[in-house]
Structure formats: structure tokens, C-alpha cells
Design a protein around this motif. Structure first.
Motif, PDB file in Angstrom:
ATOM      1  N   GLU A 110      14.091 -13.385   8.125  1.00 31.56           N
ATOM      2  CA  GLU A 110      13.003 -12.912   8.804  1.00 31.56           C
ATOM      3  C   GLU A 110      11.862 -13.916   8.658  1.00 31.56           C
ATOM      4  O   GLU A 110      11.085 -13.812   9.572  1.00 31.56           O
ATOM      5  N   MET A 111      11.681 -14.340   7.450  1.00 34.12           N
ATOM      6  CA  MET A 111      10.563 -15.475   7.222  1.00 34.12           C
ATOM      7  C   MET A 111      10.643 -16.616   8.246  1.00 34.12           C
ATOM      8  O   MET A 111       9.883 -16.994   8.991  1.00 34.12           O
ATOM      9  N   LEU A 112      11.715 -17.143   8.297  1.00 35.02           N
ATOM     10  CA  LEU A 112      12.123 -18.160   9.117  1.00 35.02           C
ATOM     11  C   LEU A 112      11.911 -17.948  10.689  1.00 35.02           C
ATOM     12  O   LEU A 112      11.141 -18.800  11.442  1.00 35.02           O
ATOM     13  N   ALA A 113      12.404 -16.848  11.060  1.00 33.78           N
ATOM     14  CA  ALA A 113      12.023 -16.182  12.432  1.00 33.78           C
ATOM     15  C   ALA A 113      10.742 -16.270  12.725  1.00 33.78           C
ATOM     16  O   ALA A 113      10.130 -16.697  13.892  1.00 33.78           O
ATOM     17  N   VAL A 129      15.878 -24.042   8.498  1.00 31.88           N
ATOM     18  CA  VAL A 129      17.097 -23.891   8.001  1.00 31.88           C
ATOM     19  C   VAL A 129      16.948 -22.903   6.926  1.00 31.88           C
ATOM     20  O   VAL A 129      16.227 -22.638   5.921  1.00 31.88           O
ATOM     21  N   GLU A 130      18.194 -21.999   6.864  1.00 32.34           N
ATOM     22  CA  GLU A 130      18.153 -20.841   6.049  1.00 32.34           C
ATOM     23  C   GLU A 130      18.725 -21.427   4.747  1.00 32.34           C
ATOM     24  O   GLU A 130      20.123 -21.931   4.697  1.00 32.34           O
ATOM     25  N   GLY A 131      18.171 -21.359   3.362  1.00 32.81           N
ATOM     26  CA  GLY A 131      18.732 -21.686   2.436  1.00 32.81           C
ATOM     27  C   GLY A 131      17.801 -21.514   0.929  1.00 32.81           C
ATOM     28  O   GLY A 131      16.456 -21.242   1.166  1.00 32.81           O
ATOM     29  N   ALA A 161       6.946 -10.564   6.447  1.00 34.80           N
ATOM     30  CA  ALA A 161       6.964 -11.556   7.169  1.00 34.80           C
ATOM     31  C   ALA A 161       5.785 -11.988   8.219  1.00 34.80           C
ATOM     32  O   ALA A 161       5.142 -13.083   7.893  1.00 34.80           O
ATOM     33  N   ASP A 162       5.724 -11.068   8.948  1.00 40.03           N
ATOM     34  CA  ASP A 162       4.341 -11.319  10.050  1.00 40.03           C
ATOM     35  C   ASP A 162       3.057 -11.479   9.213  1.00 40.03           C
ATOM     36  O   ASP A 162       2.220 -12.370   9.500  1.00 40.03           O
ATOM     37  N   SER A 163       2.890 -10.697   8.079  1.00 40.36           N
ATOM     38  CA  SER A 163       1.881 -10.535   7.165  1.00 40.36           C
ATOM     39  C   SER A 163       1.450 -11.962   6.553  1.00 40.36           C
ATOM     40  O   SER A 163       0.172 -12.221   6.605  1.00 40.36           O
TER      41      SER A 163
END
Length: 256
Positions: free
Chosen positions: A74-77, A94-96, A15-17
Motif C-alpha cells: 500500500e505504501m508503494l502504491a 519494488v516490494e521487498g 499510507a496516504d497520510s
């Protein structure tokens, strides 16, 4: 479902990368996409499979509200940290699933999706969902890695991407995108093709590849035929790959 679990697993650890990735963070393709969106301050925008949030971040100052949708928490965060850190307060996270969106019909004026559809196992379902959630006359901005039209090059590109990233499903040809969108009653109003330069080491590192996996990819690219090497501008030195070139398609389509 196994494919989507693979996507979530892969992006959870990367995610962070993706937020910091130069290919995702920079580049003329993002600026051109935003220009093509023809935003108005009253617009409601959806960024499907937002990833690191770069498109949602760019849209935020230009529209009333952006909804950033992603399958991976984790990507959303990471996207939320990035976007709110830039001072934007009009973005909802939104997670979806982009192939089964949790939104009412005809909700959005603009839907964007950038560098993500090659992970979608049911691409026609995604296009149907984009059409469903867009208002009549709404605009769909698509930007994704594309496979060349020649079958040999198509097979090579999708092979190396799948070996590098098990969550990769398929990069589609430009002609396939035209057909799929027009079959769903979209009219394509503008198209651009971008060349994408990949530094081999960074391309591998972002997916946390093992030495064996890197060696396998290196072997495939070093031993590719001359037509493939020429097409993908494969640069090598001492049997090590330094870089290669892919392409991306950027489309603007209007829902009719």
C-alpha cells in the motif's frame, strides 16, 4: 516476522497520510540529504523503505534511475501515485525487505533511507545489506529519528514512540550509528543534527490512536520529570500536551 507484519499492517492503513505528512514531505533535512548525495546523472540510486516516496521523488530528476523499495504494498502504491504524478518516469517500485534486499551485489551508486530505520528489528542486517548492494566508493545517506545519548532520555523517547506506534522498534543514538556503520567498513564523511517539532495532535492522529492511547501518552508526558520536559521541550496547557521536540541524525557514509 511478527514485527514485520506489524510494520506492514501499520503502514498499510497510514499510507496516504505519510505522503501528505508535513514532516516527511517538507523540511530542510530532505534538501540537505539530496545535497549530500552528490548525485551524477549516471547514478543508479536506491531509496530503501521509501515510504511516501519523498526521497525517491527528489532524487529522480538528478540520477539515471531510482529504485524505490518498501515492505508494504500500500505504501508503494501511494508512493508510485505521488511520484508518477510529478512526471517522473525513471523510478522503479519494488516490494521487498530492507534487511534482505532483492538486488545483486554492488548494484547502486547511492543508497538512501529516510525516517525508517527505527522500524527495523535487525538493524545490523540492514547495514550489511546496504554495504552489499552499494558499489565500492558508493554513498549511503541515512536520515532518521535519533535517541539522545543520555540513557534516561533515550528510554523516555523510545517508550513514547513505541506506545504511539507498535511497529516502532528503536530509535538509535548518534554514537550507535557511528559504531554500527564503521564496523561495516563505512567512513562517515558528514553529519548533521536536526531538531524535529511534533504537534501532539497530528503526531497521534497519523497513527489512528484511540482516546485511551492518547490519554496514556498525555499522562506520561504531563507527569515526566522536569529534566525530561526540558530536554524534549514539552509544551502543555491545562494538562494537555500541545507539542514536543525530538531530534534526527543525517549521515553521509562512504563504502570502503
Amino acid at each position: 516476522m511478527d514485527i514485520k507484519e506489524d510494520v506492514k499492517k501499520q503502514f498499510a492503513r497510514s499510507a496516504d497520510s505519510y505522503v501528505s505528512s508535513k514532516i516527511h514531505r517538507l523540511g530542510g533535512d530532505l534538501n540537505t540529504l539530496i545535497e549530500m548525495a552528490q548525485t551524477e546523472k549516471s547514478d543508479l540510486a536506491l531509496d530503501a523503505a521509501t515510504g511516501g516516496g519523498h526521497t525517491a521523488n527528489a532524487l529522480a530528476p538528478l540520477v539515471k534511475r531510482v529504485t524505490a523499495l518498501d515492505l508494504t504494498p500500500e505504501m508503494l502504491a501511494s508512493a508510485e501515485k505521488f511520484i508518477t504524478g510529478n512526471g517522473h518516469t525513471n523510478v522503479e517500485f519494488v516490494e521487498g525487505d530492507a534487511e534482505n534486499m532483492p538486488f545483486e551485489d554492488e548494484t547502486f551508486d547511492i543508497v538512501t533511507c529516510r525516517i525508517a530505520p527505527h522500524h527495523f528489528p535487525n538493524i545490523t542486517e540492514f547495514i550489511k545489506e546496504v554495504s552489499r548492494v552499494l558499489k565500492p566508493g558508493g554513498r549511503f545517506l541515512l536520515n532518521d529519528n535519533a535517541a539522545p545519548e543520555k540513557d534516561e532520555f533515550d528510554h523516555f523517547y523510545n517508550k513514547i514512540e513505541k506506545l504511539r506506534d507498535y511497529s516502532h522498534f528503536r530509535a538509535w543514538k548518534k554514537s550507535e550509528w557511528f559504531q554500527m556503520l564503521e564496523l561495516e567498513n563505512f567512513e562517515i564523511s558528514e553529519m548533521h543534527r536536526f531538531e524535529k517539532h511534533f504537534e501532539f495532535e497530528d503526531w497521534c492522529t497519523r497513527m489512528h490512536l484511540t482516546n485511551d492511547e492518547i490519554e496514556k501518552l498525555t499522562d506520561i508526558m504531563v507527569n515526566a520529570n522536569e529534566d525530561v520536559k526540558r530536554k524534549f521541550r514539552i509544551e502543555e496547557q491545562d494538562n494537555q500536551i500541545e507539542s514536543f521536540q525530538g531530534e534526527a541524525v543525517l549521515l553521509s557514509a562512504v563504502k570502503r
